[in-house]
Each structure stands twice: as C-alpha cells, then as structure tokens.
Design an enzyme around this catalytic site. Structure first.
Site, PDB file in Angstrom:
ATOM      1  N   ASP A   1      15.934   8.657 -21.995  1.00 11.67           N
ATOM      2  CA  ASP A   1      16.538   9.853 -22.573  1.00 11.67           C
ATOM      3  C   ASP A   1      17.517   9.603 -23.705  1.00 11.67           C
ATOM      4  O   ASP A   1      17.855  10.548 -24.433  1.00 11.67           O
ATOM      5  CB  ASP A   1      17.214  10.673 -21.471  1.00 11.67           C
ATOM      6  CG  ASP A   1      16.203  11.474 -20.653  1.00 11.67           C
ATOM      7  OD1 ASP A   1      15.127  11.769 -21.193  1.00 11.67           O
ATOM      8  OD2 ASP A   1      16.491  11.790 -19.488  1.00 11.67           O
TER       9      ASP A   1
ATOM     10  N   TYR B   1      16.397  18.521 -17.498  1.00 12.40           N
ATOM     11  CA  TYR B   1      17.457  18.003 -16.635  1.00 12.40           C
ATOM     12  C   TYR B   1      18.828  18.085 -17.298  1.00 12.40           C
ATOM     13  O   TYR B   1      18.969  17.849 -18.502  1.00 12.40           O
ATOM     14  CB  TYR B   1      17.186  16.542 -16.256  1.00 12.40           C
ATOM     15  CG  TYR B   1      16.427  16.385 -14.957  1.00 12.40           C
ATOM     16  CD1 TYR B   1      16.960  16.855 -13.755  1.00 12.40           C
ATOM     17  CD2 TYR B   1      15.190  15.759 -14.913  1.00 12.40           C
ATOM     18  CE1 TYR B   1      16.267  16.712 -12.562  1.00 12.40           C
ATOM     19  CE2 TYR B   1      14.486  15.604 -13.727  1.00 12.40           C
ATOM     20  CZ  TYR B   1      15.034  16.091 -12.551  1.00 12.40           C
ATOM     21  OH  TYR B   1      14.352  15.950 -11.372  1.00 12.40           O
TER      22      TYR B   1
ATOM     23  N   HIS C   1       9.650  10.793  -8.361  1.00 15.51           N
ATOM     24  CA  HIS C   1      10.085  10.043  -9.537  1.00 15.51           C
ATOM     25  C   HIS C   1      11.395   9.344  -9.231  1.00 15.51           C
ATOM     26  O   HIS C   1      12.128   9.708  -8.317  1.00 15.51           O
ATOM     27  CB  HIS C   1      10.238  10.956 -10.759  1.00 15.51           C
ATOM     28  CG  HIS C   1      11.144  12.131 -10.558  1.00 15.51           C
ATOM     29  ND1 HIS C   1      10.756  13.268  -9.891  1.00 15.51           N
ATOM     30  CD2 HIS C   1      12.423  12.343 -10.946  1.00 15.51           C
ATOM     31  CE1 HIS C   1      11.744  14.143  -9.863  1.00 15.51           C
ATOM     32  NE2 HIS C   1      12.779  13.606 -10.494  1.00 15.51           N
TER      33      HIS C   1
ATOM     34  N   HIS D   1      15.064   8.223 -10.783  1.00 17.16           N
ATOM     35  CA  HIS D   1      16.094   8.297 -11.819  1.00 17.16           C
ATOM     36  C   HIS D   1      16.889   6.989 -11.762  1.00 17.16           C
ATOM     37  O   HIS D   1      17.474   6.664 -10.725  1.00 17.16           O
ATOM     38  CB  HIS D   1      17.055   9.460 -11.565  1.00 17.16           C
ATOM     39  CG  HIS D   1      16.452  10.809 -11.777  1.00 17.16           C
ATOM     40  ND1 HIS D   1      16.212  11.315 -13.034  1.00 17.16           N
ATOM     41  CD2 HIS D   1      16.046  11.767 -10.901  1.00 17.16           C
ATOM     42  CE1 HIS D   1      15.689  12.523 -12.919  1.00 17.16           C
ATOM     43  NE2 HIS D   1      15.569  12.821 -11.645  1.00 17.16           N
TER      44      HIS D   1
ATOM     45  N   ASP E   1      32.361  -3.782 -19.074  1.00 17.22           N
ATOM     46  CA  ASP E   1      32.875  -5.055 -19.591  1.00 17.22           C
ATOM     47  C   ASP E   1      34.257  -5.258 -18.976  1.00 17.22           C
ATOM     48  O   ASP E   1      35.260  -4.795 -19.501  1.00 17.22           O
ATOM     49  CB  ASP E   1      32.937  -4.993 -21.120  1.00 17.22           C
ATOM     50  CG  ASP E   1      33.468  -6.285 -21.741  1.00 17.22           C
ATOM     51  OD1 ASP E   1      33.929  -7.169 -20.995  1.00 17.22           O
ATOM     52  OD2 ASP E   1      33.438  -6.392 -22.982  1.00 17.22           O
TER      53      ASP E   1
ATOM     54  N   GLU F   1      23.789 -16.142 -14.390  1.00 19.55           N
ATOM     55  CA  GLU F   1      23.416 -14.758 -14.640  1.00 19.55           C
ATOM     56  C   GLU F   1      22.291 -14.331 -13.698  1.00 19.55           C
ATOM     57  O   GLU F   1      21.331 -15.069 -13.486  1.00 19.55           O
ATOM     58  CB  GLU F   1      22.945 -14.591 -16.085  1.00 19.55           C
ATOM     59  CG  GLU F   1      24.015 -14.875 -17.123  1.00 19.55           C
ATOM     60  CD  GLU F   1      23.485 -14.785 -18.535  1.00 19.55           C
ATOM     61  OE1 GLU F   1      24.230 -14.307 -19.407  1.00 19.55           O
ATOM     62  OE2 GLU F   1      22.326 -15.176 -18.757  1.00 19.55           O
TER      63      GLU F   1
ATOM     64  N   GLU G   1      22.607 -18.481 -18.123  1.00 20.64           N
ATOM     65  CA  GLU G   1      23.894 -19.030 -18.531  1.00 20.64           C
ATOM     66  C   GLU G   1      24.873 -19.047 -17.363  1.00 20.64           C
ATOM     67  O   GLU G   1      24.815 -18.206 -16.455  1.00 20.64           O
ATOM     68  CB  GLU G   1      24.480 -18.208 -19.676  1.00 20.64           C
ATOM     69  CG  GLU G   1      23.762 -18.364 -21.002  1.00 20.64           C
ATOM     70  CD  GLU G   1      24.510 -17.651 -22.119  1.00 20.64           C
ATOM     71  OE1 GLU G   1      25.290 -18.330 -22.824  1.00 20.64           O
ATOM     72  OE2 GLU G   1      24.314 -16.434 -22.267  1.00 20.64           O
TER      73      GLU G   1
ATOM     74  N   ASP H   1      33.865 -14.724 -19.661  1.00 24.11           N
ATOM     75  CA  ASP H   1      33.955 -13.298 -19.956  1.00 24.11           C
ATOM     76  C   ASP H   1      32.679 -12.660 -19.429  1.00 24.11           C
ATOM     77  O   ASP H   1      31.580 -12.977 -19.885  1.00 24.11           O
ATOM     78  CB  ASP H   1      34.087 -13.087 -21.471  1.00 24.11           C
ATOM     79  CG  ASP H   1      34.342 -11.637 -21.843  1.00 24.11           C
ATOM     80  OD1 ASP H   1      34.517 -10.811 -20.925  1.00 24.11           O
ATOM     81  OD2 ASP H   1      34.372 -11.332 -23.053  1.00 24.11           O
ATOM     82  N   LEU H   2      32.811 -11.774 -18.432  1.00 19.29           N
ATOM     83  CA  LEU H   2      31.647 -11.222 -17.750  1.00 19.29           C
ATOM     84  C   LEU H   2      31.415  -9.767 -18.155  1.00 19.29           C
ATOM     85  O   LEU H   2      32.347  -9.020 -18.453  1.00 19.29           O
ATOM     86  CB  LEU H   2      31.831 -11.277 -16.226  1.00 19.29           C
ATOM     87  CG  LEU H   2      32.076 -12.646 -15.608  1.00 19.29           C
ATOM     88  CD1 LEU H   2      32.145 -12.534 -14.091  1.00 19.29           C
ATOM     89  CD2 LEU H   2      30.995 -13.634 -16.020  1.00 19.29           C
TER      90      LEU H   2
END
Length: 843
Positions: A387, A468, A527, A529, A536, A582, A681, A687-688
């Site tokens: 969307d 929607y 369906h 969604h 961050d 990751e 990584e 920094d995640l």
C-alpha cells in the site's frame, strides 16, 4: 542518461493492478486535495523545539522552487510540458539527512544538514516507461545545485523501475471497451453493463483486474466485473463472478488481446464460446450479488433509548499538559520529546525520541503495508497489495474531531507536492492525552489503598487506502514505555460466491477452504495483513546487543529440600543468549522468550545492564507474519514479511529502510531487496535496527459486514524499559490517591477496645458524612479536580459543518477525498473532464 541504462529484462511478476499504474501516472497531475478547517489552540504558544526539525517535509516554497528549477533550467531530465506525454515530474519530497549528519546537528550543535530533495520522474521511451529516482540539492536551487541519480539508498544499485504501462488512457479505454463489447454477456448474466458516460450511475458495472503473470514485458491479467457500490463505496464486496483474461505482450496497444473467459468454475476459450454456452438449456446462471442496504455502514432507522443518550466522553477543561511546537512539529510530554515528519509513501514517522533528553529511538515509522489474499477464482487467488505504492501518506485524510480523536485533541496537517502543486490534508494527525479505564498502578492493604491513573499520550493518523482504513497510533506511557498500535477497518475485499439461481449449492470439503459465505452471492477471502515498521533504537548510545532471555523448565536438586524431597525439584529458570548475527525472529509460544535490546557498557544503580524489551502490546494476541511461503506474486519485494521481527546491523546512510514503494512494480528485482540486507553481519555491540511487523491473519466472517471492526483487528508492539531505570519513573509524574486509615483505626481501637468494633463502624459512617475534602487520611498526588468545571460544547460535540470543505470565493465548498489504493488502483470506472480541460479518472 537513458543511453547508459541497460534495463534488460526487468522482470515484474508480482500481482500488480494495471490501473494501479494508472493511479501512479495520473496522480502526478490529476489528484485533488482534501481540505478541512485548521484547528489550533494556544496551549504551546511560547514553546519552542531545541532545534529546527531536520526531518521536515519540503514546504510549498521549497518544492515550488525545485519544480521551477527542473522545468526551466537546462538539465538531463528532458521534461515535457505536455501532461499527456513525454517525461513528467510526479513526485518531489524531502530526501531525509543521513543519521550521522542529523545526530551531529542535534547532539553536537554542528551545522544543520543541507536540504536535498528526492525527485521521481516518469520517462517514456517508445513503448517503454520508466520511473526514475533523482536526488536534487543542496537547496534552495542555485548554481551549486546538482541533479544526481539516487542509488545509494537502493541496494539494487539502480535508480529506476520499469512501468508496465506507457499509455495510461489507452489501457483504461481498452478495459472499458471490453465491458462494452461484452454488454450482451454482462446484461444476460449480471443484469447490468458498464457505463462510461454516466459517472453517477449506481447500476453500472466497474472492472477490477490483477496481473497473474508478468515477465520480459509481457503481462497476463484477469479482469472481474464488480457492482459500482456508488452510494456506500462498497464495490469491494460486490464482485459479480465473471472474469476475462487479457494478454498484453508489449506496451504497444496494437498487440493487446482478450483471451479466456471464466464463469461458474468453467473456462471458455473466448467470448464467442461463452455466448454459445449461454444459449444451452443446461447453462447454469448464478445468483446475483446486488447492492442494497446490507452494505450501508450506518443504521439510521433503529433507535433504542440508550442509543439516544450521549455516551461518556474524555474532557480536558484546563488545556493540554503536553507542549507542541507546530512550526517544527516537535512534542514534549512528561519527559518524552520527539519530532514528527511525513512522507507521501510511508505516512507519519517519529524521529529523535528522547526520555529526559537521552535518545531512545532515532527513527520509528512505517515501512510498508502488505495485504495478501488467497481464493478459488482468478482474481482472489493471487491478489496482493503493497500500500505504500498508493501513498499511505498522501492518503492520510482529515480526522473527524470528537470521533476519530477526543474533542480536546489538537491537529496537524499533512502536505505533499505532486504534479507541480502542493496539496494539504487538513487535520491529518491528532495529538491528545487520554486516561485509561484501568489504573496504571494500585495496591490495597489492611487499612490503606493506593491507585494511580494511567494517562498516556497518543499521536494518531489514519491512512485510507481504497477499501481499508489503517489507524496508526504512537503511544507514550508514563513509565517510559512506547507502543506502536495498528487497527484496521473498512470494507473487506470479498470473493464471489457461486450459488446457482435455481437450487442451493451443497457444501463439501472445499466450501470453506478460503472463507465463508456471508451474503446471497458473497464469500469472504482469507488474507494476511503484515505491516512493517522500523525502530532504530539507541539504548544508551549506539553500541547495543540483542539478548534473548528464555524462561525454561528446570530440574535441580537443592540441599534444603532434603529429606522431604529426595530427588530433583521441578522448577524454572532464565537462560540468557546474545543474538550475535543478523536474523529474523518470531514471537515464541507461551511467551517464553524475552527480546532485550541491551547496552552492555551501561548499568543501572544495581549493576544490571540497562535495556529496553520488545514485546507484543495491547492488541489481539501476537502480531502476525505472512503465512504464504515464497509468494508467487510478491517475489522478492517483501521478504521482511517472513518473520515477526528482524534485528540487523544498522547502516542508516545506505540501508535506510526495509522496502521501497516502487518494489510493487519490480517484485523479482526490487529497488530495495530486504534479504540482501540480512547478510550475516555481527550485531554484537553495534548500532542496531529492528524491523517489526504488525497485522493479523484475517479470516472475515459475517460480522465483517458491512465493515471490519477495529477492536477485532488491533495489533501492537511495545518497547518497555527493562532495568533501564533504577526504579519505576512513573511514580514521579503519575496522578492518583492514597487512602490510609491506619492511624485513625489505631486511635479508635485504643480508645474503644475490641468490644466496641460495631460502634466504631457506626461512628465512622457518621463522620464520613460530615467530613470535608481535607480528610487527613486521603492524600492526592498530582493535580485533581476540586470543583465543577466548565466544558465547551465544542469539546463534547465538535462542529463538523465545515468538515471536508474549503472556503473558496467567500463560500464553503465541499472537496473530494482522492481515495486510492485498493480501489483507486483496482477499479476502472469512468472518466470526465475537469474545468481546466484536464482529464480526471474516477474509479
């Protein structure tokens, strides 16, 4: 520029709606603004943000200057002034600064980052069309301003996608002509025909479509006829069960042709074969799916005494307790502070979220909204929507005061620049404090009770994408918790229920494989969604580790159990495991795992590592991820949907998001390939960034007619302090009461003795009747209401007489919502001329 391109075989094999492309191309010129009166208060007249908002969208002056600069100065874009052909600018918006530059500016008082713009153009070459991303800056335009390919944000290395359509109007005209050429068939089977000449014909058919195959420039699509749903906007629940297959081998209209037709489970080679079959006495006609009062969202006729009595409402007689700098879209409340920013594709995001001036989250916002269907007929079997392609931001329409948000809420506008004009959706964001029906804290002991109100701050917007309506809340709690909550309402996308007119169709094992019958000729379509968000997190800085703390059963021998327990004791314990690479994660069964974003180098007063926990919030159970494995239609465009959440090493300057709104057009070779971002990584003390999904497995039932209800479709994720503070910080800011009768009880017991308990009880009742509000045993913390208050009628029942109106030529005139997406992109309706001689498509 085009000479250096090698767009060889850009494969587009996801489900795309060809009139979705029409929407994209037309919207550069023909979208009208939705406007509403601006509501403002003087609550924060003197409050100012600590810095100019570096994430703010371009204002009208900035965007207009860029547009003029690109149109009038010599450059490589080769723009055309003819809105029906040539290269066009369809989007101009801010290109947000890199995190490193923004943090330097906000934390270290460095120079404000240069302003740059993202400019998307539509470039047509022969029968091919491309959508191209450029970066333009620094701003304002000057001799130093450059026009560069925008590639550093896309891990594909490209700055373009290929559009399956080069001549939008030819495609739309052709689709309508198919209905007109088959008018005898539609009249015979459906009792109606298409009607391009009468825009308001409630009995006419419209046409919906989805590609079932796209590869190397060839597109195969299925069309279905729908009822117009003119009165109630209900066309998505008015499928008619008649389908036609289209073969589009190239973008040249001369090569397009119709193919098979599908009706009642039977494929016919062409329309001639279907016409012959209809003449047969054995031909079975199906029930009609007719519009009627059953699709109306309101019932104005039923009335009971309780319905006629106004319900309880939230009030705010003394004004807001939050502070709002409207110019900078900056909010401060109870220790929290943050900036707001909007984008045409991804709607509202929050930046630089701090608690007591310490950053917790650099960026929190929507990335993509996926709806993926399944079914037993050509349209529903592969239907999906991404969307943001349709504009989750540009479709943030005006909220209804007093209903979408409390009567005391404040509102902010959402503005965007498209096709050379700035459009403003008035009152698209609301901000308010709300007190829950349940306390934040309480405890009762022998002679005392303490209870605290649970008051929180909400920042809300609603994006209406076709059928929607997505309500997205960012909620802030007094204890430092943050919640992102999603609710959905609106019309479901229904499937046709093939029921013979002359006899009921018996149920078998396949009847409810994809949904349930909910009306004469309507079936639901299951369906998923899956709505993706970015968080961050910067917990005590950018050196963070995700720790998975599991609650596991344990058998252990304890010396103090002997001799009564001769063997092991069955108990439980916690096991702490850092997540070192990751990965994608799912919410565990029985809530046995906790996901903690920790700051290994920072501890609280008690020596425990400071952290924030990520957990499902106050929705209906755990949020969902996509059920379908290796979706045929999605390709590689939305691989973030495969798990509940993902934790990655953050590369904010080169991997700023999990998706791109143009991934919808290039599913096998998306501009942003999420899987390429998850490349093993190390995420230990890095920094995640966390990408998490909200949504649900939606299997509609008869209770979804006419509209899905929000309380049954809510999902959320919370970020909760976990040993982050030394204690519960809400204690210093919450409001409530402590009632302590210990001293009074002791005095009475001492004076009267145990034998006089009944007299004590009676005397307390009498005393309570005479007692004033200065009762020493009742102590309030925080402000309270001490007498009658005056509440304006506007707060209880806001004036809506100017809602969706704009004052033009001294009069209030209604304006239209340019609702798009699932409907605007799917349904081919009629076209009519506008006053300025342009052409606008109505859907």
């Amino acid at each position: 520029m085009m000479g250096s391109w090698k767009p060889t075989g850009i494969v587009v094999s996801a489900l795309i709606i060809f009139s979705s492309i029409a929407y994209l191309l037309l919207s550069s010129t023909f979208i009208n603004p939705i406007r509403h009166q601006h509501t403002s208060t003087t609550s924060s007249r003197h409050f100012r943000a600590p810095a100019i908002n570096p994430f703010a969208e371009l204002n009208d002056d900035e965007a207009s200057e860029i547009y003029t600069f690109l149109q009038e100065s010599p450059n490589s874009l080769n723009l055309s002034k003819d809105t029906r052909g040539g290269n066009q600018i369809y989007l101009i918006e801010v290109l947000r600064p890199n995190k490193t530059d923004a943090v330097d500016y906000l934390d270290n008082h460095k120079a404000r980052p240069d302003r740059w713009a993202r400019v998307s153009t539509l470039e047509v070459h022969s029968d091919d069309a491309f959508i191209v991303d450029h970066m333009v800056g620094p701003l304002p335009p000057s001799n130093d301003t450059q026009i560069l390919p925008l590639t550093y944000l896309h891990n594909s290395g490209r700055d373009y996608v290929q559009s399956p359509v080069s001549d939008v109007f030819a495609m739309l005209d052709w689709a309508l002509s198919i209905g007109e050429n088959a008018s005898d068939i539609t009249q015979e089977l459906l009792g109606a025909t298409t009607n391009r000449d009468d825009l308001d014909d409630p009995d006419a058919l419209v046409i919906g479509c989805r590609p079932s195959f796209l590869h190397s420039g060839r597109t195969v699509q299925w069309l279905e006829f729908f009822g117009s749903g003119m009165d109630s906007d209900s066309r998505s629940i008015l499928p008619q069960g008649l389908y036609v297959k289209l073969d589009i081998p190239s973008a040249n209209p001369a090569t397009w042709k119709t193919g098979q037709w599908f009706y009642n489970g039977i494929l016919y080679d062409n329309d001639t074969a279907l016409r012959e079959a209809i003449k047969s006495p054995d031909f079975v006609k199906l029930e009609l799916n007719l519009d009627g009062s059953w699709t109306d969202t309101e019932d104005f006729g039923t009335s009971i005494p309780e319905r006629d009595m106004p319900p309880p409402l939230s009030i705010q007689p003394y004004g807001p307790r939050y502070h709002l700098d409207r110019d900078q879209s900056y909010i401060s409340w109870m220790g929290f502070s943050f900036y707001l920013a909007t984008a045409q594709a991804t709607a509202l995001s929050l930046f630089d979220i701090r608690y007591n001036n310490t950053r917790l989250i650099y960026e929190l916002g929507l990335q993509e909204a996926l709806a993926h269907y399944a079914g037993v007929e050509p349209l529903q079997s592969g239907l999906e929507f991404l969307d943001t392609f349709f504009g989750m931001g540009s479709m943030m329409f005006s909220l209804v005061p007093g209903v979408d948000c409390p009567g005391h809420a404040e509102y902010l506008d959402m503005s965007y620049f498209k096709g050379g004009k700035m459009y403003t959706n008035r009152n698209a964001i609301c901000v308010f404090e709300y007190t829950s029906d349940a306390p934040l804290q309480r405890h009762t002991s022998t002679f005392s009770a303490t209870v605290s109100r649970n008051t929180y701050l909400v920042v809300r917007s609603v994006s209406t994408v076709g059928n929607y309506d997505y309500t997205i809340d960012y909620i802030f709690y007094l204890d430092g918790s943050i919640e992102v909550k999603l609710r959905a309402s609106g019309y479901i996308f229904g499937a046709f229920h093939a029921e013979p007119r002359d006899r009921p169709d018996p149920h078998d094992e396949h009847t409810n494989e994809y949904g349930y019958r909910i009306h004469d000729a309507l079936h639901t379509s299951m369906h998923d969604h899956v709505v993706n968000f970015k968080a961050d997190l910067d917990i005590c800085g950018t050196s963070n580790t995700l720790v998975r703390t599991s609650i596991e059963p344990l058998q252990r021998t304890y010396d103090w159990d002997k001799p009564e327990v001769s063997g092991v004791r069955n108990t439980m314990h916690m096991v702490h495991k850092p997540v070192t690479e990751e990965t994608g994660l799912n919410w565990p069964s029985n809530s046995r795992d906790m996901y903690l974003v920790t700051a290994p180098g920072s501890t609280n007063k008690w020596g425990e590592t400071r952290a924030y926990r990520i957990q499902p919030g106050t929705g209906m159970g755990n949020p969902a991820h996509l059920t379908i494995l290796n979706s045929t239609t999605l390709g590689r465009s939305a691989l973030w949907s495969a798990s509940d959440l993902w934790v990655l090493k953050n590369h904010p300057d080169t991997e700023p998001g999990s998706a791109h709104h143009l991934n919808y057009l290039a599913p096998l070779e998306p501009l942003v390939d999420f899987e390429a971002m998850v490349d093993g990584e190390s995420i230990d003390e890095e920094d995640l960034v966390v990408y998490f999904n909200l949504g649900s497995h939606h299997v509609p039932s008869s209770q979804d007619i006419p509209n899905t209800l929000m309380h049954t479709s809510a999902s959320s994720v919370m970020f909760v302090p976990f040993n982050y503070f030394d204690h519960d910080v809400s204690r210093a800011v919450r409001q409530g009461v402590r009632i302590d009768r210990r001293r009074e009880a002791q005095a009475q017991m001492s004076k009267k003795g145990e034998s006089d308990k009944e007299e004590v009880r009676k005397s307390r009742v009498v005393r309570a009747e005479k007692e004033t509000k200065d009762d020493e045993g009742v102590r309030y913390f925080g402000g309270r209401y001490e007498g009658p208050v005056s509440v304006s009628e506007e707060m209880l029942s806001p004036d809506l007489s100017h809602y969706m109106k704009e004052r033009l030529d001294g009069q209030w005139k209604a304006v239209r919502n340019s609702v798009g997406g699932g409907l605007l992109g799917l349904f081919v309706g009629k076209e009519k001329g506008e006053d300025d001689g342009g052409r606008r498509m109505d859907w």
